[in-house]
Motif scaffolding. Structure first.
Motif, PDB file in Angstrom:
ATOM      1  N   ALA A 183      -9.031  61.287  37.617  1.00 60.25           N
ATOM      2  CA  ALA A 183      -8.390  60.007  39.201  1.00 60.25           C
ATOM      3  C   ALA A 183      -8.258  59.084  37.598  1.00 60.25           C
ATOM      4  CB  ALA A 183      -9.119  60.099  39.845  1.00 60.25           C
ATOM      5  N   LEU A 184      -8.235  58.365  37.157  1.00 60.51           N
ATOM      6  CA  LEU A 184      -7.865  57.708  36.426  1.00 60.51           C
ATOM      7  C   LEU A 184      -7.460  57.738  35.115  1.00 60.51           C
ATOM      8  CD1 LEU A 184     -11.660  56.426  35.051  1.00 60.51           C
ATOM      9  CD2 LEU A 184     -10.159  55.484  37.424  1.00 60.51           C
ATOM     10  N   HIS A 185      -6.001  58.748  34.538  1.00 63.30           N
ATOM     11  CA  HIS A 185      -5.023  59.151  33.808  1.00 63.30           C
ATOM     12  C   HIS A 185      -3.968  59.135  34.698  1.00 63.30           C
ATOM     13  CE1 HIS A 185      -8.364  62.636  31.774  1.00 63.30           C
ATOM     14  NE2 HIS A 185      -8.068  60.851  31.194  1.00 63.30           N
ATOM     15  N   ARG A 186      -2.997  58.836  34.021  1.00 66.20           N
ATOM     16  CA  ARG A 186      -1.536  59.299  34.594  1.00 66.20           C
ATOM     17  C   ARG A 186      -1.045  60.413  35.095  1.00 66.20           C
ATOM     18  NH1 ARG A 186       2.547  57.481  30.597  1.00 66.20           N
ATOM     19  NH2 ARG A 186       4.041  56.733  32.785  1.00 66.20           N
ATOM     20  N   LYS A 187      -1.551  60.893  33.693  1.00 66.87           N
ATOM     21  CA  LYS A 187      -0.557  62.934  34.836  1.00 66.87           C
ATOM     22  C   LYS A 187      -1.556  63.456  34.909  1.00 66.87           C
ATOM     23  CE  LYS A 187       1.486  66.159  32.017  1.00 66.87           C
ATOM     24  NZ  LYS A 187       1.613  66.987  30.164  1.00 66.87           N
ATOM     25  N   VAL A 188      -0.632  64.129  35.990  1.00 63.27           N
ATOM     26  CA  VAL A 188      -1.508  65.123  36.471  1.00 63.27           C
ATOM     27  C   VAL A 188      -0.824  66.560  36.786  1.00 63.27           C
ATOM     28  CG1 VAL A 188      -2.812  66.029  39.287  1.00 63.27           C
ATOM     29  CG2 VAL A 188      -2.361  63.639  38.512  1.00 63.27           C
ATOM     30  N   THR A 189      -1.698  67.604  36.367  1.00 61.47           N
ATOM     31  CA  THR A 189      -1.221  68.838  35.901  1.00 61.47           C
ATOM     32  C   THR A 189      -1.282  69.497  37.251  1.00 61.47           C
ATOM     33  OG1 THR A 189      -2.827  69.664  35.204  1.00 61.47           O
ATOM     34  CG2 THR A 189      -2.018  69.267  33.690  1.00 61.47           C
ATOM     35  N   LEU A 190       0.202  70.277  37.303  1.00 65.04           N
ATOM     36  CA  LEU A 190       0.211  70.914  38.837  1.00 65.04           C
ATOM     37  C   LEU A 190      -0.095  72.958  38.375  1.00 65.04           C
ATOM     38  CD1 LEU A 190       3.637  69.788  40.747  1.00 65.04           C
ATOM     39  CD2 LEU A 190       0.774  68.847  40.948  1.00 65.04           C
ATOM     40  N   LYS A 191      -0.669  73.584  39.166  1.00 61.17           N
ATOM     41  CA  LYS A 191      -0.745  75.294  38.900  1.00 61.17           C
ATOM     42  C   LYS A 191      -0.340  76.220  37.954  1.00 61.17           C
ATOM     43  CE  LYS A 191      -5.064  75.764  41.803  1.00 61.17           C
ATOM     44  NZ  LYS A 191      -5.573  76.156  43.022  1.00 61.17           N
ATOM     45  N   GLY A 205       2.264  74.185  36.100  1.00 64.20           N
ATOM     46  CA  GLY A 205       3.045  74.248  34.754  1.00 64.20           C
ATOM     47  C   GLY A 205       3.184  72.830  34.545  1.00 64.20           C
ATOM     48  N   GLY A 206       4.034  72.400  36.965  1.00 66.46           N
ATOM     49  CA  GLY A 206       4.686  71.079  36.245  1.00 66.46           C
ATOM     50  C   GLY A 206       3.801  69.840  36.043  1.00 66.46           C
ATOM     51  N   TYR A 207       3.889  68.798  36.302  1.00 71.55           N
ATOM     52  CA  TYR A 207       2.833  67.791  36.636  1.00 71.55           C
ATOM     53  C   TYR A 207       3.436  66.250  37.263  1.00 71.55           C
ATOM     54  CZ  TYR A 207       5.950  65.708  32.736  1.00 71.55           C
ATOM     55  OH  TYR A 207       7.024  65.526  32.094  1.00 71.55           O
ATOM     56  N   LEU A 208       2.407  65.820  37.551  1.00 73.85           N
ATOM     57  CA  LEU A 208       3.237  63.983  38.273  1.00 73.85           C
ATOM     58  C   LEU A 208       2.315  63.085  36.867  1.00 73.85           C
ATOM     59  CD1 LEU A 208       0.390  64.857  41.301  1.00 73.85           C
ATOM     60  CD2 LEU A 208       3.330  65.584  40.844  1.00 73.85           C
ATOM     61  N   ILE A 209       3.429  62.502  37.430  1.00 71.82           N
ATOM     62  CA  ILE A 209       2.856  61.051  36.110  1.00 71.82           C
ATOM     63  C   ILE A 209       3.044  59.704  37.732  1.00 71.82           C
ATOM     64  CG2 ILE A 209       3.811  59.453  34.564  1.00 71.82           C
ATOM     65  CD1 ILE A 209       2.968  61.958  33.472  1.00 71.82           C
ATOM     66  N   ILE A 210       1.888  59.094  37.491  1.00 74.29           N
ATOM     67  CA  ILE A 210       1.205  58.401  38.784  1.00 74.29           C
ATOM     68  C   ILE A 210       1.119  56.562  37.952  1.00 74.29           C
ATOM     69  CG2 ILE A 210      -0.425  57.414  40.930  1.00 74.29           C
ATOM     70  CD1 ILE A 210      -1.020  60.842  40.945  1.00 74.29           C
ATOM     71  N   ASP A 211       1.927  55.909  38.492  1.00 75.74           N
ATOM     72  CA  ASP A 211       1.459  54.818  37.382  1.00 75.74           C
ATOM     73  C   ASP A 211       1.762  53.452  38.525  1.00 75.74           C
ATOM     74  OD1 ASP A 211       2.587  54.646  34.788  1.00 75.74           O
ATOM     75  OD2 ASP A 211       4.164  55.147  35.389  1.00 75.74           O
ATOM     76  N   GLN A 212       0.577  53.030  38.248  1.00 76.90           N
ATOM     77  CA  GLN A 212      -0.025  51.653  40.284  1.00 76.90           C
ATOM     78  C   GLN A 212       0.531  50.286  38.924  1.00 76.90           C
ATOM     79  OE1 GLN A 212      -4.220  52.013  40.821  1.00 76.90           O
ATOM     80  NE2 GLN A 212      -3.844  49.955  42.235  1.00 76.90           N
TER      81      GLN A 212
END
Length: 490
Positions: free
Chosen positions: A280-288, A290-297
């Motif tokens: 939860a501290l990483h920018r990248k969150v992988t989806l099952k 194969g896609g992914y999210l990039i979260i920037d706070q």
């Protein structure tokens, strides 16, 4: 849905993990040296009135002055006539509501966040198992989640008997089906607690705390009343015993599922909670898929970017994009809860052409966010295809609690290249040479920078020595960051 709470207690820190169907959904932390103050009631002193912001700074005994806006002061709004005689609320001028040096009773609604002080209100509320006491109110409110009109009427009638000129109540969702005796017990407890606050107020003549909210473990049990809790495990024997007494008196329904966890294996290892916290501290969150999210706070807002990544789909591009976006909605809702992200949130879904696809993605996002206890407002898709939303923020995010600004990049998230640092260093030598008289120079820099100066950038260093007519020696400093260097005159 299977819901379980894991409560991990150590002398320095308490942590609570909410597990839904075996997956971590929320994590709350409270450290002894930095306890949250949301819900605390203080006697504060107005230290400064700011007419331009329609607000005031209030000294409540903390390091930073707290913030009180005019709209958060009870009875600050007056009804005036608007366009077509439509009544509208107009907030009074802050100078008419408070004055510098005045003492005022306030409650914290937001913890200090970053450089900002705590957010305050004079609309005091004290919650218990079934009710919320409101000292300044005269009407009885009932939670909207209690849908049966017959039950709403029954609860309102019972609670109205305990309301008087000293305050009234809001009936919480957990009160559905509660007996008159249970509601009477809650009302009496809250009124007695309020009298203690009033008594302390009369005896106090300086900024100080009048009422402190429960600690994390107790607060969690109080707030989760009404949830279909399957099990609550506590790894501290002392805390378990205290919670047992608390639940038996105030939350009997939870005492049946509360249990002590004596296992040698750390309690947070049961559902891989520790690893999930690190993810939860990483920018990248992988989806099952194969896609992914990039979260920037950032200070202003949080942005979420959705990407197809390695997901190529099975039919066509439009279907691939739609499936990725739908899968992302549940992942986004979980990450907002898990990271405790609040304020303004911008979601950049992959561009969709079909209006039906857009509508179904928005519906999926709304359904996913419906499980979140923090209030969220979605403004729909903008002209640029962005989803603008807000989520109520009362405490620091997980990242702000666990992390600090990187000393190497000062929070930029990137650092200057070795080549850039080399050129800055060479310019600094020229500047120092013009300002001072020196026989030669010694440069102290990080290993990678020194290596570049002695190899790839050696010709630039040699030309500089010819230009200034002085020798430049290079000295490696292994503890220096890549951007750090010193130019010393000899």
């Amino acid at each position: 849905m299977s819901i379980e709470l894991l409560i991990n207690v150590t002398p320095s820190e308490s942590r609570v993990a909410l597990i839904e169907n075996g997956v971590l959904q929320e994590i709350q932390l409270e450290r002894i040296g930095n306890l949250g103050i949301v819900g605390n009631i203080y006697l504060g002193k107005i230290s400064r009135v700011l007419p331009g912001m329609q607000a005031a700074f209030v000294d409540i005994g903390l390091e930073k002055a707290a913030f009180l806006h005019a709209s958060d002061i009870v009875n600050s709004a007056s009804i005036v006539e608007g366009v077509d005689d439509t009544p509208i609320k107009k907030v009074q001028d802050i100078r008419e509501l408070v004055r510098q040096g005045q003492y005022i009773m306030v409650q914290v609604v937001k913890d200090p966040l970053g450089t900002k002080g705590a957010r305050l209100t004079t609309d005091i509320t004290i919650p218990s198992r079934y009710l919320v006491f409101m000292p300044d109110a005269t009407h009885v409110g009932v939670s909207q989640r209690i849908e049966t009109e017959e039950e709403r009427g029954r609860l309102k009638k019972i609670v109205a008997e305990y309301s008087d000129e000293n305050g009234s109540f809001i009936v919480r969702t957990a009160a559905e089906g509660a007996s008159e005796a249970e509601l009477r017990h809650d009302a009496a407890f809250l009124q007695k607690l309020w009298q203690k606050v009033v008594s302390r107020r009369k005896k106090t003549s300086k900024a100080s705390i009048l009422h402190e909210d429960l600690t994390l473990a107790f607060r969690t049990l109080r707030d989760y009343v009404g949830e279909d809790m399957e099990r609550i495990r506590v790894d501290s024997k002392l805390t378990y015993q205290e919670l047992k007494l608390f639940t038996e008196e105030f939350v009997p329904i939870l005492s049946q599922v509360l249990e002590y966890y004596p296992g040698e294996r750390p309690i947070f290892d049961l559902f891989d909670v520790e690893n999930e916290i690190q993810k939860a501290l990483h920018r990248k969150v992988t989806l099952k898929s194969g896609g992914y999210l990039i979260i920037d706070q950032t200070e202003a807002m949080t942005t979420v970017d959705v990407n197809t990544g390695a997901f190529v789909g099975h039919r066509n591009l439009e279907e691939t994009i739609f499936n990725t976006n739908v899968e992302a909605t549940s992942a986004i809702a979980r990450q907002l809860r898990l990271r405790n992200l609040g304020g303004i949130i911008i979601i950049d879904f992959i561009d969709m052409v079909s209006e039906d696809h857009k509508r179904r993605v928005m519906h999926s996002l709304e359904s996913a966010l419906a499980k979140d206890r923090a209030k969220a407002n979605i403004n729909g898709l903008s002209a640029l295809g962005l989803v603008e939303m807000t989520r109520k923020r009362t405490r620091e995010s997980l990242e702000h609690i666990l992390c600090d600004v990187c000393p190497a990049c000062s929070g930029r998230g990137s650092q200057k290249t070795v080549e850039t640092v080399c050129y800055e260093l060479l310019r600094e030598i020229v500047r120092v040479n013009r300002a001072y008289d020196a026989d030669k120079f010694v440069v102290y820099a990080a290993p990678a920078v020194c290596e570049a100066l002695l190899n790839d950038e050696y010709h630039n260093l040699a030309e500089l020595e010819l230009f200034i007519g002085k020798q430049v020696n290079i000295q490696v400093e292994s503890l220096y960051s890549q951007e750090q260097f010193d130019v010393v005159m000899m």
